[in-house]
Scaffold this motif. Structure first.
Motif, PDB file in Angstrom:
ATOM      1  N   LYS A   9       0.829  -1.192   0.000  1.00 51.43           N
ATOM      2  CA  LYS A   9       0.000   0.000   0.000  1.00 51.43           C
ATOM      3  C   LYS A   9       0.876   1.260   0.000  1.00 51.43           C
ATOM      4  O   LYS A   9       0.621   2.207  -0.753  1.00 51.43           O
ATOM      5  N   GLN A  10       1.918   1.268   0.806  1.00 51.85           N
ATOM      6  CA  GLN A  10       2.824   2.418   0.874  1.00 51.85           C
ATOM      7  C   GLN A  10       3.532   2.633  -0.470  1.00 51.85           C
ATOM      8  O   GLN A  10       3.654   3.764  -0.947  1.00 51.85           O
ATOM      9  N   LEU A  11       3.979   1.549  -1.074  1.00 51.11           N
ATOM     10  CA  LEU A  11       4.645   1.641  -2.372  1.00 51.11           C
ATOM     11  C   LEU A  11       3.679   2.144  -3.444  1.00 51.11           C
ATOM     12  O   LEU A  11       4.034   2.996  -4.265  1.00 51.11           O
ATOM     13  N   ALA A  12       2.439   1.656  -3.429  1.00 51.94           N
ATOM     14  CA  ALA A  12       1.426   2.099  -4.395  1.00 51.94           C
ATOM     15  C   ALA A  12       1.142   3.592  -4.227  1.00 51.94           C
ATOM     16  O   ALA A  12       0.947   4.311  -5.214  1.00 51.94           O
ATOM     17  N   GLU A  13       1.141   4.084  -2.990  1.00 51.01           N
ATOM     18  CA  GLU A  13       0.926   5.508  -2.737  1.00 51.01           C
ATOM     19  C   GLU A  13       2.091   6.342  -3.286  1.00 51.01           C
ATOM     20  O   GLU A  13       1.879   7.419  -3.843  1.00 51.01           O
ATOM     21  N   GLN A  14       3.312   5.835  -3.129  1.00 58.27           N
ATOM     22  CA  GLN A  14       4.480   6.546  -3.660  1.00 58.27           C
ATOM     23  C   GLN A  14       4.417   6.617  -5.188  1.00 58.27           C
ATOM     24  O   GLN A  14       4.721   7.650  -5.786  1.00 58.27           O
ATOM     25  N   VAL A  15       4.022   5.504  -5.798  1.00 60.54           N
ATOM     26  CA  VAL A  15       3.891   5.462  -7.259  1.00 60.54           C
ATOM     27  C   VAL A  15       2.819   6.444  -7.708  1.00 60.54           C
ATOM     28  O   VAL A  15       3.014   7.212  -8.664  1.00 60.54           O
ATOM     29  N   ALA A  16       1.686   6.469  -7.020  1.00 55.99           N
ATOM     30  CA  ALA A  16       0.589   7.372  -7.378  1.00 55.99           C
ATOM     31  C   ALA A  16       1.016   8.838  -7.246  1.00 55.99           C
ATOM     32  O   ALA A  16       0.642   9.678  -8.075  1.00 55.99           O
ATOM     33  N   ALA A  17       1.817   9.146  -6.231  1.00 53.64           N
ATOM     34  CA  ALA A  17       2.276  10.523  -6.037  1.00 53.64           C
ATOM     35  C   ALA A  17       3.208  10.974  -7.171  1.00 53.64           C
ATOM     36  O   ALA A  17       3.274  12.163  -7.486  1.00 53.64           O
ATOM     37  N   LEU A  18       3.925  10.030  -7.787  1.00 53.15           N
ATOM     38  CA  LEU A  18       4.860  10.363  -8.871  1.00 53.15           C
ATOM     39  C   LEU A  18       4.222  10.286 -10.262  1.00 53.15           C
ATOM     40  O   LEU A  18       4.860  10.623 -11.258  1.00 53.15           O
ATOM     41  N   GLU A  19       2.964   9.866 -10.310  1.00 53.81           N
ATOM     42  CA  GLU A  19       2.262   9.703 -11.596  1.00 53.81           C
ATOM     43  C   GLU A  19       2.238  10.994 -12.432  1.00 53.81           C
ATOM     44  O   GLU A  19       2.490  10.938 -13.645  1.00 53.81           O
ATOM     45  N   PRO A  20       1.985  12.183 -11.853  1.00 52.30           N
ATOM     46  CA  PRO A  20       1.984  13.403 -12.680  1.00 52.30           C
ATOM     47  C   PRO A  20       3.340  13.682 -13.347  1.00 52.30           C
ATOM     48  O   PRO A  20       3.386  14.103 -14.501  1.00 52.30           O
ATOM     49  N   ALA A  21       4.429  13.424 -12.640  1.00 51.00           N
ATOM     50  CA  ALA A  21       5.761  13.633 -13.226  1.00 51.00           C
ATOM     51  C   ALA A  21       5.991  12.663 -14.380  1.00 51.00           C
ATOM     52  O   ALA A  21       6.571  13.021 -15.410  1.00 51.00           O
ATOM     53  N   TRP A  22       5.529  11.432 -14.228  1.00 48.75           N
ATOM     54  CA  TRP A  22       5.673  10.423 -15.279  1.00 48.75           C
ATOM     55  C   TRP A  22       4.846  10.795 -16.518  1.00 48.75           C
ATOM     56  O   TRP A  22       5.317  10.707 -17.649  1.00 48.75           O
ATOM     57  N   THR A  23       3.629  11.250 -16.280  1.00 47.40           N
ATOM     58  CA  THR A  23       2.756  11.659 -17.387  1.00 47.40           C
ATOM     59  C   THR A  23       3.361  12.836 -18.145  1.00 47.40           C
ATOM     60  O   THR A  23       3.380  12.848 -19.376  1.00 47.40           O
ATOM     61  N   ALA A  24       3.886  13.819 -17.416  1.00 56.25           N
ATOM     62  CA  ALA A  24       4.521  14.978 -18.048  1.00 56.25           C
ATOM     63  C   ALA A  24       5.736  14.552 -18.872  1.00 56.25           C
ATOM     64  O   ALA A  24       5.960  15.050 -19.980  1.00 56.25           O
ATOM     65  N   PHE A  25       6.523  13.625 -18.345  1.00 55.76           N
ATOM     66  CA  PHE A  25       7.695  13.117 -19.062  1.00 55.76           C
ATOM     67  C   PHE A  25       7.282  12.448 -20.369  1.00 55.76           C
ATOM     68  O   PHE A  25       7.891  12.673 -21.419  1.00 55.76           O
ATOM     69  N   GLN A  26       6.243  11.634 -20.328  1.00 51.87           N
ATOM     70  CA  GLN A  26       5.789  10.939 -21.539  1.00 51.87           C
ATOM     71  C   GLN A  26       5.211  11.901 -22.565  1.00 51.87           C
ATOM     72  O   GLN A  26       5.411  11.727 -23.765  1.00 51.87           O
TER      73      GLN A  26
END
Length: 123
Positions: free
Chosen positions: A77-94
């Motif tokens: 759950k903690q790892l999934a939350e970290q991934v979700a928090a970084l999702e906007p940066a990943w989307t912007a990169f793509q």
């Protein structure tokens, strides 16, 4: 337009090469290449500008995908939350995609290096 080495191109617009030059206190002028100047692509370079957040997203997403099923529920759950928090940066990169620059050898002898590929049209 994806440029390739050896392809003939021409400048889409005037391209300013220098700022005003001064000699003995007199402004000499600005050097530009005129729109329509033709040449040949010598080199194409793709630059990928990733951020630390985009790299961290990839690392954590891979960790979650590979080992998430075997993790304790709270850790997953903690790892999934970290991934979700970084999702906007990943989307912007793509969405940004790679930046492509070229070196063009013009017929007049000039060489323009590290120019954005959008500055050129097929000749």
């Amino acid at each position: 337009m994806a440029l390739q080495e050896g392809r003939r191109v021409r400048l889409a617009a005037d391209f300013r090469l220098t700022d005003p030059t001064e000699s003995a206190g007199t402004v000499v002028g600005i050097l530009c290449l005129a729109a329509g100047t033709e040449g040949t692509v010598d080199e194409v370079v793709t630059h990928v500008r990733d951020s630390a957040d985009a790299r961290e997203y990839e690392r954590l997403r891979s960790l979650l995908d590979s080992y998430g099923d075997g993790m304790p529920p709270e850790s997953r759950k903690q790892l999934a939350e970290q991934v979700a928090a970084l999702e906007p940066a990943w989307t912007a990169f793509q969405e940004e995609g790679p930046r492509v620059t070229v070196r063009v050898r013009f017929d007049n002898g000039f060489i323009l290096d590290a120019a954005p590929q959008d500055a050129f049209l097929p000749a």
